[in-house]
Design a protein around this motif. Structure first.
Motif, short mmCIF file in Angstrom:
data_model
loop_
_atom_site.label_atom_id
_atom_site.label_comp_id
_atom_site.label_asym_id
_atom_site.label_seq_id
_atom_site.Cartn_x
_atom_site.Cartn_y
_atom_site.Cartn_z
N GLY A 199 -2.49 -4.79 -9.41
CA GLY A 199 -1.59 -3.83 -8.78
C GLY A 199 -2.35 -2.92 -7.84
O GLY A 199 -3.49 -3.22 -7.47
N LEU A 200 -1.74 -1.79 -7.51
CA LEU A 200 -2.39 -0.84 -6.62
C LEU A 200 -3.53 -0.12 -7.34
O LEU A 200 -3.43 0.20 -8.51
CB LEU A 200 -1.38 0.18 -6.10
N ASP B 183 -4.17 0.73 -2.56
CA ASP B 183 -3.84 -0.62 -2.14
C ASP B 183 -4.43 -1.61 -3.13
O ASP B 183 -5.09 -1.22 -4.08
CB ASP B 183 -4.30 -0.91 -0.71
N GLU B 184 -4.15 -2.87 -2.91
CA GLU B 184 -4.69 -3.89 -3.80
C GLU B 184 -6.18 -4.07 -3.53
O GLU B 184 -6.63 -3.96 -2.39
CB GLU B 184 -3.97 -5.23 -3.58
N ASP B 185 -6.90 -4.34 -4.57
CA ASP B 185 -8.32 -4.64 -4.45
C ASP B 185 -8.44 -6.15 -4.28
O ASP B 185 -8.12 -6.91 -5.19
CB ASP B 185 -9.05 -4.16 -5.71
N VAL B 186 -8.85 -6.58 -3.11
CA VAL B 186 -8.91 -8.00 -2.80
C VAL B 186 -10.36 -8.38 -2.49
O VAL B 186 -11.02 -7.74 -1.68
CB VAL B 186 -8.02 -8.36 -1.59
N HIS B 187 -10.86 -9.40 -3.16
CA HIS B 187 -12.21 -9.90 -2.91
C HIS B 187 -12.10 -11.26 -2.24
O HIS B 187 -11.41 -12.15 -2.73
CB HIS B 187 -12.99 -10.03 -4.22
N ALA C 296 0.85 -1.19 0.00
CA ALA C 296 0.00 0.00 0.00
C ALA C 296 0.88 1.24 0.00
O ALA C 296 2.03 1.20 0.44
CB ALA C 296 -0.92 0.00 1.22
N GLU C 297 0.36 2.33 -0.53
CA GLU C 297 1.08 3.60 -0.48
C GLU C 297 0.10 4.76 -0.52
O GLU C 297 -1.01 4.65 -1.02
CB GLU C 297 2.09 3.72 -1.62
#
Length: 67
Positions: free
Chosen positions: A60-61, A40-44, A29-30
């Protein structure tokens, strides 16, 4: 706060403009410079029988406005 060298609000906010972490609980994350928002990454995740697992992840981010 370490980078800012003091607890002054403006100094800490300026230091956050380029804060990054390579490995966090949800991945890398940044901060977005000048916006105080996080990329940040999109995580499902899916849940079956009380067990959670990642079913999809972005490449990616992701900018906050894209969510």
């Amino acid at each position: 706060m370490k980078e800012a060298g003091k607890l002054d609000r403006d100094a800490v906010a300026a230091a956050l403009d380029h804060a990054k972490i390579a490995e966090g609980p949800g991945g890398p994350a940044e901060m977005v410079p000048g916006q105080r928002h996080l990329q940040d990454e999109d995580v499902h995740r899916g849940c079956e029988g009380g067990n959670y697992e990642i079913v999809a992840r972005s490449a990616g981010l992701v900018d906050p406005k894209e969510c």
